[in-house]
Design a protein around this motif. Structure first.
Motif, PDB file in Angstrom:
ATOM      1  N   PHE A  21       5.910   5.498 -25.075  1.00  0.00           N
ATOM      2  CA  PHE A  21       4.706   6.076 -25.681  1.00  0.00           C
ATOM      3  C   PHE A  21       4.881   6.235 -27.192  1.00  0.00           C
ATOM      4  O   PHE A  21       4.041   5.799 -27.978  1.00  0.00           O
ATOM      5  CB  PHE A  21       4.395   7.427 -25.039  1.00  0.00           C
ATOM      6  CG  PHE A  21       3.202   8.119 -25.626  1.00  0.00           C
ATOM      7  CD1 PHE A  21       1.942   7.903 -25.105  1.00  0.00           C
ATOM      8  CD2 PHE A  21       3.340   8.989 -26.709  1.00  0.00           C
ATOM      9  CE1 PHE A  21       0.821   8.529 -25.650  1.00  0.00           C
ATOM     10  CE2 PHE A  21       2.235   9.616 -27.254  1.00  0.00           C
ATOM     11  CZ  PHE A  21       0.977   9.386 -26.730  1.00  0.00           C
ATOM     12  N   PHE A  22       5.963   6.862 -27.608  1.00  0.00           N
ATOM     13  CA  PHE A  22       6.145   7.141 -29.036  1.00  0.00           C
ATOM     14  C   PHE A  22       6.516   5.885 -29.822  1.00  0.00           C
ATOM     15  O   PHE A  22       6.050   5.700 -30.945  1.00  0.00           O
ATOM     16  CB  PHE A  22       7.210   8.234 -29.220  1.00  0.00           C
ATOM     17  CG  PHE A  22       6.745   9.598 -28.813  1.00  0.00           C
ATOM     18  CD1 PHE A  22       5.819  10.284 -29.575  1.00  0.00           C
ATOM     19  CD2 PHE A  22       7.210  10.185 -27.653  1.00  0.00           C
ATOM     20  CE1 PHE A  22       5.373  11.548 -29.203  1.00  0.00           C
ATOM     21  CE2 PHE A  22       6.777  11.439 -27.264  1.00  0.00           C
ATOM     22  CZ  PHE A  22       5.852  12.125 -28.036  1.00  0.00           C
ATOM     23  N   VAL A  23       7.344   5.018 -29.229  1.00  0.00           N
ATOM     24  CA  VAL A  23       7.741   3.805 -29.946  1.00  0.00           C
ATOM     25  C   VAL A  23       6.548   2.883 -30.158  1.00  0.00           C
ATOM     26  O   VAL A  23       6.362   2.313 -31.249  1.00  0.00           O
ATOM     27  CB  VAL A  23       8.864   3.069 -29.192  1.00  0.00           C
ATOM     28  CG1 VAL A  23       9.113   1.689 -29.801  1.00  0.00           C
ATOM     29  CG2 VAL A  23      10.151   3.894 -29.228  1.00  0.00           C
ATOM     30  N   SER A  24       5.711   2.727 -29.149  1.00  0.00           N
ATOM     31  CA  SER A  24       4.569   1.818 -29.268  1.00  0.00           C
ATOM     32  C   SER A  24       3.615   2.266 -30.363  1.00  0.00           C
ATOM     33  O   SER A  24       3.024   1.430 -31.058  1.00  0.00           O
ATOM     34  CB  SER A  24       3.835   1.731 -27.922  1.00  0.00           C
ATOM     35  OG  SER A  24       3.304   2.993 -27.546  1.00  0.00           O
ATOM     36  N   ARG A  25       3.450   3.551 -30.551  1.00  0.00           N
ATOM     37  CA  ARG A  25       2.545   4.049 -31.581  1.00  0.00           C
ATOM     38  C   ARG A  25       3.161   4.036 -32.967  1.00  0.00           C
ATOM     39  O   ARG A  25       2.476   4.247 -33.965  1.00  0.00           O
ATOM     40  CB  ARG A  25       2.075   5.460 -31.224  1.00  0.00           C
ATOM     41  CG  ARG A  25       0.959   5.439 -30.198  1.00  0.00           C
ATOM     42  CD  ARG A  25       0.837   6.740 -29.435  1.00  0.00           C
ATOM     43  NE  ARG A  25      -0.328   6.708 -28.546  1.00  0.00           N
ATOM     44  CZ  ARG A  25      -0.385   6.025 -27.415  1.00  0.00           C
ATOM     45  NH1 ARG A  25       0.670   5.323 -27.026  1.00  0.00           N
ATOM     46  NH2 ARG A  25      -1.465   6.039 -26.657  1.00  0.00           N
ATOM     47  N   THR A  26       4.453   3.792 -33.035  1.00  0.00           N
ATOM     48  CA  THR A  26       5.137   3.718 -34.323  1.00  0.00           C
ATOM     49  C   THR A  26       5.097   2.315 -34.906  1.00  0.00           C
ATOM     50  O   THR A  26       5.040   2.136 -36.128  1.00  0.00           O
ATOM     51  CB  THR A  26       6.607   4.172 -34.164  1.00  0.00           C
ATOM     52  OG1 THR A  26       6.635   5.490 -33.622  1.00  0.00           O
ATOM     53  CG2 THR A  26       7.325   4.153 -35.502  1.00  0.00           C
ATOM     54  N   VAL A  27       5.079   1.306 -34.034  1.00  0.00           N
ATOM     55  CA  VAL A  27       5.264  -0.074 -34.512  1.00  0.00           C
ATOM     56  C   VAL A  27       3.981  -0.887 -34.589  1.00  0.00           C
ATOM     57  O   VAL A  27       4.014  -2.020 -35.070  1.00  0.00           O
ATOM     58  CB  VAL A  27       6.268  -0.819 -33.603  1.00  0.00           C
ATOM     59  CG1 VAL A  27       7.614  -0.142 -33.624  1.00  0.00           C
ATOM     60  CG2 VAL A  27       5.734  -0.909 -32.176  1.00  0.00           C
ATOM     61  N   GLN A  42       0.238  12.846 -32.769  1.00  0.00           N
ATOM     62  CA  GLN A  42       0.893  12.167 -31.648  1.00  0.00           C
ATOM     63  C   GLN A  42       1.221  13.120 -30.506  1.00  0.00           C
ATOM     64  O   GLN A  42       1.147  12.734 -29.334  1.00  0.00           O
ATOM     65  CB  GLN A  42       2.163  11.468 -32.129  1.00  0.00           C
ATOM     66  CG  GLN A  42       1.904  10.158 -32.840  1.00  0.00           C
ATOM     67  CD  GLN A  42       3.153   9.289 -32.938  1.00  0.00           C
ATOM     68  OE1 GLN A  42       4.190   9.597 -32.346  1.00  0.00           O
ATOM     69  NE2 GLN A  42       3.056   8.210 -33.690  1.00  0.00           N
ATOM     70  N   ILE A  43       1.563  14.348 -30.822  1.00  0.00           N
ATOM     71  CA  ILE A  43       1.893  15.292 -29.753  1.00  0.00           C
ATOM     72  C   ILE A  43       0.666  15.608 -28.918  1.00  0.00           C
ATOM     73  O   ILE A  43       0.753  15.808 -27.698  1.00  0.00           O
ATOM     74  CB  ILE A  43       2.514  16.583 -30.347  1.00  0.00           C
ATOM     75  CG1 ILE A  43       3.120  17.434 -29.240  1.00  0.00           C
ATOM     76  CG2 ILE A  43       1.485  17.352 -31.154  1.00  0.00           C
ATOM     77  CD1 ILE A  43       4.281  16.775 -28.533  1.00  0.00           C
ATOM     78  N   VAL A  44      -0.527  15.626 -29.568  1.00  0.00           N
ATOM     79  CA  VAL A  44      -1.773  15.834 -28.828  1.00  0.00           C
ATOM     80  C   VAL A  44      -2.071  14.616 -27.956  1.00  0.00           C
ATOM     81  O   VAL A  44      -2.463  14.747 -26.785  1.00  0.00           O
ATOM     82  CB  VAL A  44      -2.934  16.116 -29.798  1.00  0.00           C
ATOM     83  CG1 VAL A  44      -4.261  16.192 -29.044  1.00  0.00           C
ATOM     84  CG2 VAL A  44      -2.684  17.405 -30.573  1.00  0.00           C
ATOM     85  N   VAL A 104       0.512  -1.318 -21.783  1.00  0.00           N
ATOM     86  CA  VAL A 104       1.974  -1.297 -21.858  1.00  0.00           C
ATOM     87  C   VAL A 104       2.523  -0.076 -21.137  1.00  0.00           C
ATOM     88  O   VAL A 104       3.470  -0.170 -20.340  1.00  0.00           O
ATOM     89  CB  VAL A 104       2.447  -1.318 -23.320  1.00  0.00           C
ATOM     90  CG1 VAL A 104       3.965  -1.169 -23.395  1.00  0.00           C
ATOM     91  CG2 VAL A 104       2.025  -2.608 -24.007  1.00  0.00           C
ATOM     92  N   GLN A 105       1.928   1.090 -21.388  1.00  0.00           N
ATOM     93  CA  GLN A 105       2.404   2.326 -20.769  1.00  0.00           C
ATOM     94  C   GLN A 105       2.305   2.263 -19.251  1.00  0.00           C
ATOM     95  O   GLN A 105       3.248   2.617 -18.536  1.00  0.00           O
ATOM     96  CB  GLN A 105       1.588   3.512 -21.296  1.00  0.00           C
ATOM     97  CG  GLN A 105       1.851   3.814 -22.757  1.00  0.00           C
ATOM     98  CD  GLN A 105       0.759   4.650 -23.396  1.00  0.00           C
ATOM     99  OE1 GLN A 105       0.796   4.939 -24.595  1.00  0.00           O
ATOM    100  NE2 GLN A 105      -0.232   5.042 -22.624  1.00  0.00           N
ATOM    101  N   THR A 106       1.175   1.807 -18.741  1.00  0.00           N
ATOM    102  CA  THR A 106       0.994   1.744 -17.294  1.00  0.00           C
ATOM    103  C   THR A 106       1.955   0.746 -16.669  1.00  0.00           C
ATOM    104  O   THR A 106       2.539   1.006 -15.608  1.00  0.00           O
ATOM    105  CB  THR A 106      -0.451   1.366 -16.950  1.00  0.00           C
ATOM    106  OG1 THR A 106      -1.351   2.266 -17.610  1.00  0.00           O
ATOM    107  CG2 THR A 106      -0.691   1.430 -15.456  1.00  0.00           C
TER     108      THR A 106
END
Length: 310
Positions: free
Chosen positions: A26-32, A62-64, A276-278
């Motif tokens: 989740f966090f990596v995908s939103r970073t790149v 991102q935490i939300v 990707v997440q699913t």
């Protein structure tokens, strides 16, 4: 009761593994990446970009976003794809999962059908030509990258000889090359472990006792020796199932196989976060469940584990 406690602990561990893996994704995908690059035309204005990000909830901290994602997953709502008209992610993965499952089962059959008999024969004929051949084959199998093997097999068996299709999922023949490419690495590892396990078991006291009782050699080998030699094989099989599932991502791309692995690659390129997440949830849950089943199978194969002797 002890078995059910063991099963509950292993399922809880599997849940935390899936949770950690999905959180990292989740966090990596939103970073790149940014999905608006693919969702909007080249001449889109800043207002168009901001409107799209607001609509997708990407302007929230991102935490939300993470909290909303976890809440939706708890309700079994895995969201919709950013592409394809907003199709359901779990529905799209379900359509592809059948092909990935077929490929994984075929690769597992290839690896087991070739490795266990060859490992047993090599152990029983230790030092003979068949033993040297088996070990050489194992080294070649473990040293050969599956994607390179897949490309070479396409070139020789599909392009040059025309025996198989170059890609796709049309019929049984299109399954053979990707299954062999994916299963060869596991076949080599399982063969070597079966061989070493059989060599160790055949030198134990209970095998000598079985022979002293006058039991047929075939009974000694298959009823006593093989069963005990398969315990380490089952152990590596749990890891191997994970490798087969992970390796299918590359093999599906090489052979244009319409499975979950190829869907993940396409979704990563397009920054389709929900898809990707699913997909990672499904793959991580599959690998974790496979390892739980392997742990449970120990108690079926080895009576000493059921009685707590080990």
């Amino acid at each position: 009761m002890q078995f059910w406690n063991f099963l509950a602990i292993r399922l809880l561990q599997a849940f935390f593994v899936v949770f950690i893996v999905v959180s990292i994704v989740f966090f990596v995908s939103r970073t790149v990446g940014s999905p608006e690059t693919f969702l909007l035309p080249f001449d889109a204005t800043n207002a168009d970009i901001e409107a799209l990000r607001e609509n997708l909830g990407l302007n929230d901290p991102q935490i939300v976003q993470y909290g909303n994602f976890l809440w939706d997953v708890l309700q079994l709502d895995f969201g919709n794809s950013y592409r394809g008209g907003g199709t359901s992610t779990i529905g799209a993965i379900g359509d592809r999962a059948v092909n990935t499952f077929k490929l994984g089962v075929a690769a597992l059959i290839v690896s087991l059908a070739g490795s266990i008999p060859l490992g047993i024969i090599a152990a029983l004929r230790r030092g003979k030509p068949i033993d040297w051949f088996a070990r050489l084959l194992a080294v070649i199998g473990q040293a050969t990258p599956s994607f390179w093997l897949g490309l070479m097999m396409i070139f020789f068996f599909a392009v040059q000889l025309g025996w198989f299709p170059t890609g796709g999922a049309e019929g049984f023949k299109s399954l053979i090359l990707p299954a062999v490419s994916l299963g060869l690495l596991e076949m080599a590892a399982i063969m070597r472990l079966t061989r070493s396990g059989m060599i160790e078991v055949m030198d134990t006291d209970f095998i000598r006792t079985a022979r002293a009782k006058g039991l047929n050699e075939r009974v000694v080998i298959f009823r006593h020796a093989v069963r005990h030699a398969l315990l380490p094989v089952v152990t590596i099989l749990g890891i191997g199932l994970g490798r087969l599932i992970a390796g299918s991502v590359i093999i599906e791309v090489v052979f244009a196989w319409p499975g979950v692995g190829r869907l993940i690659i396409d979704s990563i390129i397009q920054n389709d976060f929900p898809m990707v997440q699913t997909a990672i949830i499904v793959l991580a849950a599959s690998i974790s469940l496979a390892n739980v089943l392997v742990d449970v199978s120990y108690r079926v194969i080895d009576p000493r584990i059921r009685s707590g002797a080990l």
